[in-house]
Motif scaffolding. Sequence first.
Motif, PDB file in Angstrom:
ATOM      1  N   ASP A 125      63.020  47.318   6.378  1.00  0.00           N
ATOM      2  CA  ASP A 125      63.123  48.252   6.270  1.00  0.00           C
ATOM      3  C   ASP A 125      62.397  49.790   8.054  1.00  0.00           C
ATOM      4  O   ASP A 125      61.164  49.438   7.343  1.00  0.00           O
ATOM      5  N   ILE A 126      62.781  50.196   8.400  1.00  0.00           N
ATOM      6  CA  ILE A 126      61.909  50.606   8.606  1.00  0.00           C
ATOM      7  C   ILE A 126      61.820  52.120   8.724  1.00  0.00           C
ATOM      8  O   ILE A 126      61.883  52.526   7.817  1.00  0.00           O
ATOM      9  N   ASP A 127      60.053  51.455   8.553  1.00  0.00           N
ATOM     10  CA  ASP A 127      59.145  53.305   8.243  1.00  0.00           C
ATOM     11  C   ASP A 127      58.128  53.057   9.568  1.00  0.00           C
ATOM     12  O   ASP A 127      57.595  52.382  10.667  1.00  0.00           O
ATOM     13  N   PRO A 128      57.447  54.384   9.840  1.00  0.00           N
ATOM     14  CA  PRO A 128      55.857  54.091  10.117  1.00  0.00           C
ATOM     15  C   PRO A 128      55.209  53.681  11.244  1.00  0.00           C
ATOM     16  O   PRO A 128      54.289  52.944  11.901  1.00  0.00           O
ATOM     17  N   SER A 129      55.265  52.341   9.317  1.00  0.00           N
ATOM     18  CA  SER A 129      54.254  51.340  10.080  1.00  0.00           C
ATOM     19  C   SER A 129      54.422  49.653  10.177  1.00  0.00           C
ATOM     20  O   SER A 129      54.105  48.784  10.751  1.00  0.00           O
ATOM     21  N   VAL A 130      56.191  49.753  11.063  1.00  0.00           N
ATOM     22  CA  VAL A 130      56.846  48.181  11.125  1.00  0.00           C
ATOM     23  C   VAL A 130      56.327  48.359  12.927  1.00  0.00           C
ATOM     24  O   VAL A 130      55.981  49.551  13.309  1.00  0.00           O
ATOM     25  N   GLN A 131      55.339  47.464  13.075  1.00  0.00           N
ATOM     26  CA  GLN A 131      55.314  47.443  15.034  1.00  0.00           C
ATOM     27  C   GLN A 131      55.888  46.187  15.308  1.00  0.00           C
ATOM     28  O   GLN A 131      56.626  45.229  14.985  1.00  0.00           O
ATOM     29  N   VAL A 132      55.922  46.204  16.475  1.00  0.00           N
ATOM     30  CA  VAL A 132      56.633  45.226  17.688  1.00  0.00           C
ATOM     31  C   VAL A 132      55.808  44.824  18.599  1.00  0.00           C
ATOM     32  O   VAL A 132      57.057  43.219  18.445  1.00  0.00           O
ATOM     33  N   ASP A 133      54.969  44.251  18.131  1.00  0.00           N
ATOM     34  CA  ASP A 133      53.414  43.324  18.997  1.00  0.00           C
ATOM     35  C   ASP A 133      53.607  42.292  18.407  1.00  0.00           C
ATOM     36  O   ASP A 133      54.565  41.844  17.205  1.00  0.00           O
ATOM     37  N   GLY A 134      54.328  41.474  19.206  1.00  0.00           N
ATOM     38  CA  GLY A 134      54.332  39.961  19.181  1.00  0.00           C
ATOM     39  C   GLY A 134      55.749  39.439  18.596  1.00  0.00           C
ATOM     40  O   GLY A 134      55.982  37.877  18.225  1.00  0.00           O
ATOM     41  N   PHE A 135      56.886  40.499  18.961  1.00  0.00           N
ATOM     42  CA  PHE A 135      58.461  39.549  18.681  1.00  0.00           C
ATOM     43  C   PHE A 135      58.808  39.394  20.199  1.00  0.00           C
ATOM     44  O   PHE A 135      58.470  39.857  21.175  1.00  0.00           O
ATOM     45  N   ASP A 136      59.681  38.602  19.832  1.00  0.00           N
ATOM     46  CA  ASP A 136      60.305  37.806  21.560  1.00  0.00           C
ATOM     47  C   ASP A 136      61.659  38.827  21.724  1.00  0.00           C
ATOM     48  O   ASP A 136      62.088  38.525  22.967  1.00  0.00           O
ATOM     49  N   ALA A 137      62.187  39.260  20.503  1.00  0.00           N
ATOM     50  CA  ALA A 137      63.671  40.163  20.428  1.00  0.00           C
ATOM     51  C   ALA A 137      64.392  40.370  19.005  1.00  0.00           C
ATOM     52  O   ALA A 137      62.920  40.517  18.423  1.00  0.00           O
ATOM     53  N   PHE A 138      64.408  41.846  19.782  1.00  0.00           N
ATOM     54  CA  PHE A 138      65.003  42.636  18.569  1.00  0.00           C
ATOM     55  C   PHE A 138      66.429  42.977  17.974  1.00  0.00           C
ATOM     56  O   PHE A 138      67.311  42.661  18.644  1.00  0.00           O
ATOM     57  N   VAL A 139      66.869  43.146  16.541  1.00  0.00           N
ATOM     58  CA  VAL A 139      67.982  43.468  16.633  1.00  0.00           C
ATOM     59  C   VAL A 139      67.803  45.132  15.249  1.00  0.00           C
ATOM     60  O   VAL A 139      66.767  45.367  14.425  1.00  0.00           O
TER      61      VAL A 139
END
Length: 218
Positions: A79-93
């Motif tokens: 679930d999206i919250d302020p703690s979610v980070q995007v580093d290290g991911f190759d793709a996003f949904v």
Amino acid sequence: MTTAPAPVTAPTSAPPLLEPPLQRLVMAQLDELPEALTGQGPPRRILVAAASKYESTTEIAQAIAKVLTDRGFDVQACDIDPSVQVDGFDAFVIGSAVYSGHWLQPARWFVQSHAAVLSTRPVWLFSSGPVGEPPMTDEDPVDVIAIAEATMAREHRVFPGRLDHSRLSIAEQALVVALRAPEGDFRDWDAIRSWAEGIADALSTTGPTTVTGTISLD
């Protein structure tokens, strides 16, 4: 009198291991090695993140994540919250429930905060909101075009949602009554899983993660 042999001097530089024509041939063959051997393969680590108010959109995200996991990807669903980070991911949904034609604030904040990274990776967007039996409205939420442009999203898909009057606030109940929104679970799980399979197919043939191109808003 015996003359001593002349000392052997080491060459100042080693000869090439391969003659230039053969060297060029070997390098050409290396360029054609499978991506799995060269470490330049398609994206493998995917973040599936959703903003949900009454868990319906979260459950859609979990279904998408399961399809991608079953296809061999390393998937994190949250679930999206302020703690979610995007580093290290190759793709996003990325997905959100839709209320009054807008994504939820946490989802809009997430995109705004991480647009610099999201715009350099393959991104798919989905919205959960319309309820009722077909034909039903599937118009895009009014703010999704800006979100798609900020993330350079490859596609945005709208899925029917679920409406349980008992979980709504008094104000929300009054609104759905005014709109005559039908109660029930209208999520199409086959369509959701099929969409996720399409994402898996696209990522299985993707090279570099930086993407450019047009946005498809279905």
